[in-house]
Design an enzyme around this catalytic site. Structure first.
Site, PDB file in Angstrom:
ATOM      1  N   CYS A 123      17.356 -47.423  13.974  1.00 33.25           N
ATOM      2  CA  CYS A 123      18.792 -46.944  14.227  1.00 33.25           C
ATOM      3  C   CYS A 123      19.389 -47.948  15.317  1.00 33.25           C
ATOM      4  O   CYS A 123      19.512 -49.132  15.159  1.00 33.25           O
ATOM      5  CB  CYS A 123      18.695 -45.649  14.544  1.00 33.25           C
ATOM      6  SG  CYS A 123      20.540 -44.914  14.384  1.00 33.25           S
ATOM      7  N   HIS A 134      15.659 -42.789  10.065  1.00 34.93           N
ATOM      8  CA  HIS A 134      14.643 -42.218  11.088  1.00 34.93           C
ATOM      9  C   HIS A 134      13.873 -41.392  10.029  1.00 34.93           C
ATOM     10  O   HIS A 134      13.653 -40.946   8.876  1.00 34.93           O
ATOM     11  CB  HIS A 134      15.319 -41.104  11.591  1.00 34.93           C
ATOM     12  CG  HIS A 134      16.205 -41.779  12.940  1.00 34.93           C
ATOM     13  ND1 HIS A 134      15.822 -42.147  14.137  1.00 34.93           N
ATOM     14  CD2 HIS A 134      17.654 -41.636  12.854  1.00 34.93           C
ATOM     15  CE1 HIS A 134      16.933 -42.620  14.456  1.00 34.93           C
ATOM     16  NE2 HIS A 134      18.092 -42.141  13.981  1.00 34.93           N
TER      17      HIS A 134
END
Length: 500
Positions: free
Chosen positions: A342, A449
């Protein structure tokens, strides 16, 4: 149906509210009750993507996500209607019922209470109408007298739910009896009556040595000490405040089969987010996980991980100031594995562009380890799903073809750098628009994630899996049953009365 409510309050942050609420959720679910967790307001950059009204997806704090799983319930936004995600020391992004509210984010702290309370109360009432029991987690301490007038997470919730409350203190810090008594003394008489028991958490040694203090405390307050919970390192549940606790969890050994150890260094930059997704690595035999903040700590790392960030540009500046940027580049140049997740992915690219001011001073150069550019946008991507890696090169090749579950929470989109692409410098793309590699294959960046929470990913990378979440929850519930006085847990969940 109007569910009974048990509320876990603490004498401070880090006292053990989250793990106790999680254990209670599993315990009562095991008794055949329909259980839901609830926390009115959470302040954390550890968030999960869950179901939200209208068929969309939204964010809640990770603690309530795990509590829902412990309760065998589907996580959803009513379980944490208000989430504050710190972006700086004096500013947070406000997420209400799973969605970012720019209007609320601009309001001062105390100015939000009146605006958010009806939504909070409505979410709690709806959960009570659909469940037998709601396990409520407080925040910080209920006795913060500077915040009582604007409270929407502790006593106001306890009154609204007519909750039976436990007050937990971390005895390992010292001063636990003073913390319990002082918290109780600062409450008014009606709120004191809601506290049905004290819990001493993280005790090391012989519990009989605590006498006569618990009885003296009962004489002073009328409140019994219902549980003394032993210190347990590595119970397997992620701890939001335990980023620098790098001891192996549970029975996990730092040495794997054949004496092999994989040393994984996770950069603990200032605005780290979603750090809880690395908990399975702590539980995994053969993995030595450590959190690093200096270049010297990277010296013998096999992997370097750049985790999520709530302020990518600011964390990049910190990375350079610490001398870590150069150390990471040298590790990559030598063929060492680098993984960016991310915000970590965004940092690995050539450049960040922020035309809308989404992050302060976000435009600037990245680390240059992937030929990518990230353009920030006001709209936030929040979704969960299943994906499959395509062809993955180099030391990450074991991920080729692996299907896994994960989630996205990010602002901005990442693309091949157009100028570099024109010169033939392009990144490999194992997952379209979500994962990229350098040509050598040792640097991998992903927007997704939850990789290490997927058994297939762990099997591919390490040849083994970590203990399941269900095993973790069962262990917490077993510890709870041993720690509480006989009959105490049944008393707390008995049919509610009209008075505290």
């Amino acid at each position: 149906m109007s569910a009974r409510c048990i509320m876990v309050l603490g004498t401070s942050s880090g006292a053990g509210k989250s793990w106790l609420a999680t254990a209670l959720c599993r315990h009562y679910a095991d008794q055949g009750l329909k259980v839901a967790p609830f926390k009115a307001q959470n302040m954390s950059n550890n968030a999960r993507v869950v179901a939200a009204p209208g068929g969309v997806q939204g964010e809640i704090g990770s603690a309530q996500y795990f509590q829902a799983l412990a309760a065998r319930a589907e996580p959803e936004v009513r379980m944490n209607p208000l989430l504050l995600k710190p972006e700086a020391d004096t500013r947070s992004q406000v997420v209400l019922m799973g969605q970012v509210s720019e209007e609320l984010s601009r309001l001062p702290w105390r100015g939000r209470s009146a605006r958010v309370w009806p939504t909070i109360a409505g979410a709690l009432d709806a959960l009570r109408a659909e469940n037998d029991l709601v396990v409520i987690e407080g925040a910080g301490s209920p006795a913060e007298i500077n915040l009582m007038a604007s409270d929407v997470v502790n006593l106001r919730v306890a009154r609204h739910a007519n909750a039976r409350c436990l007050l937990v203190a971390d005895i390992d810090r010292g001063g636990a009896f003073a913390h319990l008594y002082g918290t109780w003394a600062l409450l008014d008489e009606a709120d004191r009556a809601r506290i049905r028991g004290f819990v001493l958490n993280k005790f090391r040694g012989d519990a009989s040595l605590l006498a006569p203090a618990p009885e003296q405390l009962r004489q002073l307050t009328g409140v019994p000490t219902l549980a003394v919970v032993p210190m347990r390192y590595g119970h397997g549940l992620p701890e939001e405040d335990g980023v620098f606790d790098d001891r192996p969890a549970g029975a996990a050994s730092p040495v794997g089969a054949g004496g092999q150890v994989t040393r994984i260094a996770i950069v603990a930059w200032p605005h780290i987010s979603n750090l809880d997704e690395f908990q399975p690595l702590k539980n995994l035999p053969g993995v030595r996980l450590r959190w690093v903040r200096t270049s010297a700590e990277l010296a013998d790392a096999d992997w370097i991980v750049l985790p999520g960030s709530k302020a990518t540009a600011a964390d990049l500046a910190w990375l350079r100031a610490q001398g870590l940027a150069g150390a990471i580049a040298r590790h990559a140049a030598a063929g060492g594995r680098v993984l960016g997740i991310c915000g970590g992915l965004q940092a690995l690219g050539e450049a960040l562009i922020d035309p809308h001011g989404v992050e302060p001073a976000a435009s600037g150069p990245g680390l240059g380890l992937l030929p990518l550019v990230t353009r920030f946008a006001r709209a936030k991507t929040v979704r969960r799903g299943r994906w499959r890696f395509g062809s993955v090169a180099g030391p990450w090749a074991a991920l080729s073809g692996v299907a896994f579950a994960g989630y996205e929470i990010h602002s901005g989109q990442t693309l091949q750098h157009p100028g570099m692409a024109a010169r033939g410098e392009v990144a490999r793309v194992p997952i379209d628009a979500l994962a990229w590699q350098n040509p050598a294959g040792n640097v991998l960046g992903v927007y997704l994630h939850g990789l290490f929470e997927d058994a297939a990913v762990l099997q591919a990378l390490f040849g083994r899996g970590a203990p399941s979440l269900d095993a973790v929850f069962d262990g917490l519930a077993a510890q709870l049953g041993q720690a509480f006085a006989p009959g105490a847990l049944a008393m707390l969940a008995a049919p509610a009365r009209d008075t505290p």
